[in-house]
Design a protein around this motif. Structure first.
Motif, PDB file in Angstrom:
ATOM      1  N   GLU A 185      52.311  38.097  44.703  1.00 22.59           N
ATOM      2  CA  GLU A 185      52.221  39.459  44.173  1.00 22.59           C
ATOM      3  C   GLU A 185      50.826  39.994  44.463  1.00 22.59           C
ATOM      4  O   GLU A 185      49.826  39.423  44.038  1.00 22.59           O
ATOM      5  CB  GLU A 185      52.493  39.448  42.673  1.00 22.59           C
ATOM      6  CG  GLU A 185      52.516  40.817  42.039  1.00 22.59           C
ATOM      7  CD  GLU A 185      52.950  40.780  40.594  1.00 22.59           C
ATOM      8  OE1 GLU A 185      52.590  41.703  39.847  1.00 22.59           O
ATOM      9  OE2 GLU A 185      53.656  39.819  40.217  1.00 22.59           O
ATOM     10  N   ASP A 201      51.558  28.332  38.638  1.00 18.21           N
ATOM     11  CA  ASP A 201      51.729  29.778  38.463  1.00 18.21           C
ATOM     12  C   ASP A 201      50.403  30.359  37.995  1.00 18.21           C
ATOM     13  O   ASP A 201      49.961  30.079  36.876  1.00 18.21           O
ATOM     14  CB  ASP A 201      52.834  30.040  37.438  1.00 18.21           C
ATOM     15  CG  ASP A 201      53.196  31.515  37.317  1.00 18.21           C
ATOM     16  OD1 ASP A 201      52.403  32.362  37.773  1.00 18.21           O
ATOM     17  OD2 ASP A 201      54.255  31.823  36.755  1.00 18.21           O
ATOM     18  N   ASP A 221      48.412  32.594  33.318  1.00 14.95           N
ATOM     19  CA  ASP A 221      48.562  34.042  33.429  1.00 14.95           C
ATOM     20  C   ASP A 221      47.475  34.713  32.597  1.00 14.95           C
ATOM     21  O   ASP A 221      47.586  34.836  31.384  1.00 14.95           O
ATOM     22  CB  ASP A 221      49.947  34.475  32.938  1.00 14.95           C
ATOM     23  CG  ASP A 221      50.204  35.963  33.188  1.00 14.95           C
ATOM     24  OD1 ASP A 221      49.256  36.664  33.617  1.00 14.95           O
ATOM     25  OD2 ASP A 221      51.331  36.417  32.953  1.00 14.95           O
ATOM     26  N   ARG A 272      46.588  37.830  32.988  1.00 14.38           N
ATOM     27  CA  ARG A 272      46.838  39.273  32.890  1.00 14.38           C
ATOM     28  C   ARG A 272      47.635  39.626  31.646  1.00 14.38           C
ATOM     29  O   ARG A 272      47.696  40.781  31.239  1.00 14.38           O
ATOM     30  CB  ARG A 272      47.644  39.769  34.098  1.00 14.38           C
ATOM     31  CG  ARG A 272      47.016  39.512  35.440  1.00 14.38           C
ATOM     32  CD  ARG A 272      47.979  39.938  36.530  1.00 14.38           C
ATOM     33  NE  ARG A 272      49.290  39.331  36.315  1.00 14.38           N
ATOM     34  CZ  ARG A 272      50.386  39.655  37.000  1.00 14.38           C
ATOM     35  NH1 ARG A 272      50.314  40.581  37.932  1.00 14.38           N
ATOM     36  NH2 ARG A 272      51.536  39.059  36.769  1.00 14.38           N
ATOM     37  N   ALA A 325      49.634  35.797  41.714  1.00 15.52           N
ATOM     38  CA  ALA A 325      49.490  37.241  41.567  1.00 15.52           C
ATOM     39  C   ALA A 325      48.013  37.587  41.641  1.00 15.52           C
ATOM     40  O   ALA A 325      47.200  37.004  40.916  1.00 15.52           O
ATOM     41  CB  ALA A 325      50.081  37.710  40.233  1.00 15.52           C
ATOM     42  N   ALA A 362      48.046  33.994  37.699  1.00 16.88           N
ATOM     43  CA  ALA A 362      47.951  35.453  37.806  1.00 16.88           C
ATOM     44  C   ALA A 362      46.537  35.861  37.422  1.00 16.88           C
ATOM     45  O   ALA A 362      46.106  35.634  36.293  1.00 16.88           O
ATOM     46  CB  ALA A 362      48.969  36.124  36.883  1.00 16.88           C
TER      47      ALA A 362
END
Length: 287
Positions: free
Chosen positions: A153, A99, A52, A54, A127, A101
Motif C-alpha cells: 500500500e 504486517d 500498525d 497508523r 503500507a 504500516a
C-alpha cells in the motif's frame, strides 16, 4: 474455598494469548513492568508480528503524550520519537514481523524502510506513507529483501516515469505471492503498461482518487486478467457509466468505479459552483 490463580503465575502461553489483545504501546510500556512473567510474555515475538502505527490517531506518539512519559520513566528515554518506538517494535519481533504500516510523521521514512528491509525478511503486508521522489526510486532496490510480500500500500504512486514500472518489475521478479496493490496518483501510460506486463496475476487493485484516463483504465483491465477486486472510486479521467469500462469490469467479482468523472464533467461542476477538491474528486491532477 479455592483462591483464583494469580495472573503472575499463569503459563506464558496463556499470557501471550491474553496479551494479543493489547495495543503495541501497552506491550512496550505497561505489561513488561508488572512482573518477570509478564515481561517474558510481552517479549514473545508473536505479539509483534503486526505493527500498525497508523491505527487510531498519532497523538499518542507525540512527545507530550502519556506514552512518551512512560518511556522516560521506565526506560530513562528523555527524547521519545516515533522512529525509536518503531525500531523497538521491530526489535521485539525478532525477524517475525509480517504486517507493517508506517505513519506519515516519520522524520526519515527512507531510513526506517531500509531498516525494515534488513530486520523484517518475512514481511507479507507493507503500507507506506508519502515518500520523496528520491526515496521512491530506492524502493525497487529493497523489494528483493521481501520475497514473501503479498500486499503493498503506497499513500501516493511513485511519480517519476521510471519508478513505478521498476517497482512492478521487481515485485514480479522477487515476490511470487504478490497479489494486492493499493495506491493513488496520476496513472500514466507506462504505469498501466507496467501493471499489465509485470503483474497480470494481480488479484486486488485499488486506485481510488487517482487521475486515471480511460485508455489507461482499459489497458489495466485488459492486462490484469487475474483481478478479483478492483476499485477506482472518485477518479478523474473516465465516466463511471462508461459502457466499455463496465463491460470489461463485469468479469471481476468486486468492481467499483463509483463517483469517477471525466475532466470535462469536473469543469462543468466547477462552472456550476462546485469544487475540484471535494470528497469525491482527486485533490491534484498531474500529468
Amino acid at each position: 474455598m479455592e483462591t483464583a490463580a494469580a495472573w503472575a503465575d499463569m503459563e506464558t502461553d496463556c499470557l501471550v494469548h491474553v496479551f494479543a489483545r493489547l495495543d503495541l504501546e501497552d506491550l512496550a510500556a505497561s505489561a513488561p513492568f508488572v512482573c518477570r512473567g509478564w515481561r517474558r510474555a510481552a517479549a514473545d515475538p508473536s505479539l509483534w508480528r503486526a505493527l500498525d502505527l497508523r491505527r487510531d490517531h498519532l497523538a499518542r506518539f507525540m512527545p507530550w503524550a502519556p506514552l512518551a512519559a512512560a518511556f522516560a520513566r521506565l526506560y530513562a528515554v528523555h527524547r521519545f520519537s516515533l522512529a525509536g518506538f518503531l525500531r523497538l517494535c521491530v526489535s521485539r519481533a525478532r525477524g517475525s514481523a509480517e504486517d507493517v504500516a508506517l505513519p506519515p510523521l516519520l522524520a526519515d521514512p527512507a531510513d526506517e524502510i531500509v531498516h525494515m528491509s534488513l530486520q523484517c525478511p518475512r514481511l507479507r503486508r507493507l503500507a507506506l506513507p508519502q515518500l520523496t521522489a528520491g526515496d521512491e526510486a530506492r524502493l525497487p532496490v529493497l523489494i528483493p529483501r521481501w520475497p514473501l510480500l503479498e500486499h503493498l500500500e503506497l499513500d501516493t504512486k511513485p511519480s517519476s516515469s521510471s519508478s513505478f514500472p521498476a517497482l512492478a518489475a521487481q515485485l514480479a521478479l522477487h515476490c511470487p505471492g504478490f497479489a494486492s496493490l493499493k495506491t493513488s496518483g496520476a496513472v500514466k501510460p507506462q504505469d498501466a503498461a507496467a501493471l499489465a506486463r509485470s503483474l497480470p496475476g494481480l488479484r486486488s487493485l485499488c486506485l481510488d482518487r487517482s487521475y486515471l484516463p480511460r485508455e489507461q483504465l482499459l489497458a489495466i483491465l485488459s492486462g490484469c486478467r487475474g483481478l478479483r477486486e478492483f476499485s477506482a472510486r472518485g477518479c478523474v479521467g473516465f465516466d463511471d457509466k462508461d459502457e466499455e469500462v463496465l463491460r470489461r469490469g463485469a468479469r471481476i467479482q468486486r468492481f467499483d468505479v463509483g463517483g469517477s468523472k471525466l475532466v470535462d464533467d469536473l469543469e462543468d461542476d466547477f462552472a456550476a459552483g462546485g469544487s475540484f477538491c471535494d470528497s469525491s474528486d482527486v485533490d491534484v491532477i498531474v500529468m
